[in-house]
Design a protein around this motif. Structure first.
Motif, short mmCIF file in Angstrom:
data_model
loop_
_atom_site.label_atom_id
_atom_site.label_comp_id
_atom_site.label_asym_id
_atom_site.label_seq_id
_atom_site.Cartn_x
_atom_site.Cartn_y
_atom_site.Cartn_z
N SER A 1 -18.84 -32.90 10.13
CA SER A 1 -19.32 -33.37 8.83
C SER A 1 -20.14 -32.37 8.01
CB SER A 1 -20.12 -34.67 8.99
OG SER A 1 -19.35 -35.61 9.72
N HIS B 1 -7.06 -30.19 8.84
CA HIS B 1 -7.08 -30.79 7.52
C HIS B 1 -8.10 -30.01 6.70
CE1 HIS B 1 -10.52 -32.55 9.46
NE2 HIS B 1 -10.77 -33.48 8.55
N ASP C 1 -15.95 -29.56 6.15
CA ASP C 1 -16.45 -29.02 7.43
C ASP C 1 -15.38 -28.26 8.22
OD1 ASP C 1 -15.45 -31.73 7.56
OD2 ASP C 1 -16.19 -31.89 9.61
N HIS C 2 -14.16 -28.19 7.66
CA HIS C 2 -13.09 -27.46 8.35
C HIS C 2 -12.59 -26.26 7.56
CE1 HIS C 2 -12.71 -30.58 11.48
NE2 HIS C 2 -13.36 -31.25 10.54
N ASP D 1 -11.30 -35.01 14.41
CA ASP D 1 -11.21 -35.87 13.22
C ASP D 1 -10.08 -36.89 13.34
OD1 ASP D 1 -12.64 -33.35 12.57
OD2 ASP D 1 -13.01 -34.43 10.71
N HIS E 1 -13.46 -41.20 12.82
CA HIS E 1 -13.92 -40.48 14.02
C HIS E 1 -13.94 -41.41 15.23
CE1 HIS E 1 -14.69 -36.99 11.66
NE2 HIS E 1 -15.30 -37.76 10.78
N HIS F 1 -16.93 -32.10 17.83
CA HIS F 1 -17.22 -32.65 16.51
C HIS F 1 -18.41 -33.61 16.59
CE1 HIS F 1 -16.21 -34.36 12.44
NE2 HIS F 1 -15.59 -33.22 12.25
#
Ligand SMILES: [Zn+2]
Ligand SMILES: [Zn+2]
Length: 275
Positions: free
Chosen positions: A11, A68, A72-73, A177, A218, A240
């Motif tokens: 996040s 994705h 945060d990615h 995720d 999540h 995560h």
């Protein structure tokens, strides 16, 4: 196959004295298979991986898979130094998403007025590949072998891909995720994780935390254990972590998971696992 964790947080980055043990950087996992360098997600952990790759010397060739494109990615990508260096070569894979290609999204986050330089200022050669669901890619391992990466769709707002990585008889699965379904197992993920040596799974919440966050995309360590057992996975990695969890909370989560599945570890920055 060697797996190293550079960002394990979900996040939003969560630096500070209470998270120093686990680390506060967002999702980024490096996998080495033979001479092939694979990178999963470009959260803020990618910045640190970039520094290490630069130190190793170039030219750097790597394959980057984006589960994705939530912030945060991807947020580490504009700070990935090797991408600015001419002579380096990056193959980027995404494509779970709907209306925009991976290239458009990565360029978009660097557009004026959000960032001082645009994607075009990155000097490395880049190829963008949008993968279909269930698709796979074969990558040369530099020693006469192949690394195969296969996708499956997870359950997440705006979509997500999980990845199965196979090399020299070993299997690692990266499934972040994704939210479990109520009362039924996620067949696609169970199949993807079949007999995995290492199963990295979205374990953002404890079951108590999850109760107030249904539909956020999540999962929990409990559901990770269920999937790992069903798939016959050898090792489960909790990944995560929620930004509200300090080091003690993550370790407590790991302890509770261990009571259900002995071969489990809560991912932390710097953790390296041999598959
Ligand atoms: Zn995330
Ligand atoms: Zn997400």
């Amino acid at each position: 196959m060697q797996i190293t964790f550079w960002g394990v947080r979900g996040s939003i980055p969560s630096p500070g004295p209470a998270t120093m043990g686990i680390g506060g950087n967002t999702s980024c996992v490096e996998m080495r298979a033979g001479k092939a360098i694979l990178i999963f997600d470009g959260g803020t952990g990618l910045r640190l991986l970039g520094k290490k790759l630069t130190k190793e010397g170039g030219p750097i060739v790597a394959h980057m898979f984006f589960s994705h494109v939530h912030w945060d990615h991807i947020q580490g990508f504009p700070f990935f130094e090797p991408a600015f260096v001419k002579g380096n070569e990056f193959h980027l894979y995404g494509g779970n998403n709907v209306s925009r290609t991976l290239e458009e999204t990565l360029a978009g986050q660097m557009d004026h007025p959000n960032f001082p330089v645009d994607l075009g200022a990155m000097g490395a050669a880049m190829t963008f590949n949008d993968l279909p669901e269930g698709g796979s890619v074969d990558i040369d391992d530099g020693g006469g072998g192949q690394v195969r990466v296969t996708t499956a769709r997870g359950n997440h707002p705006q979509g997500v891909f999980a990845f199965r990585v196979e090399h020299a008889g070993k299997v690692a699965v990266y499934a972040t995720d994704t939210e479990h379904y109520d009362g039924r197992i996620d067949d696609k993920l169970a199949a993807l994780a079949k007999n995995a040596d290492v199963f990295i799974y979205d374990s953002q919440y404890t079951p108590e935390e999850y109760a107030a966050r249904k539909g956020w995309g999540h999962s929990t360590y409990e559901e990770g254990v269920k999937l790992a057992k069903l798939a016959g996975a050898k090792r489960l990695v909790l990944f995560h972590h929620d930004p509200t969890q300090n080091d003690d909370a993550v370790r407590e989560k790991e302890k509770r998971a261990k009571a259900l599945f002995p071969n489990v570890v809560a991912a932390y920055e710097g953790l390296t696992i041999e598959a």
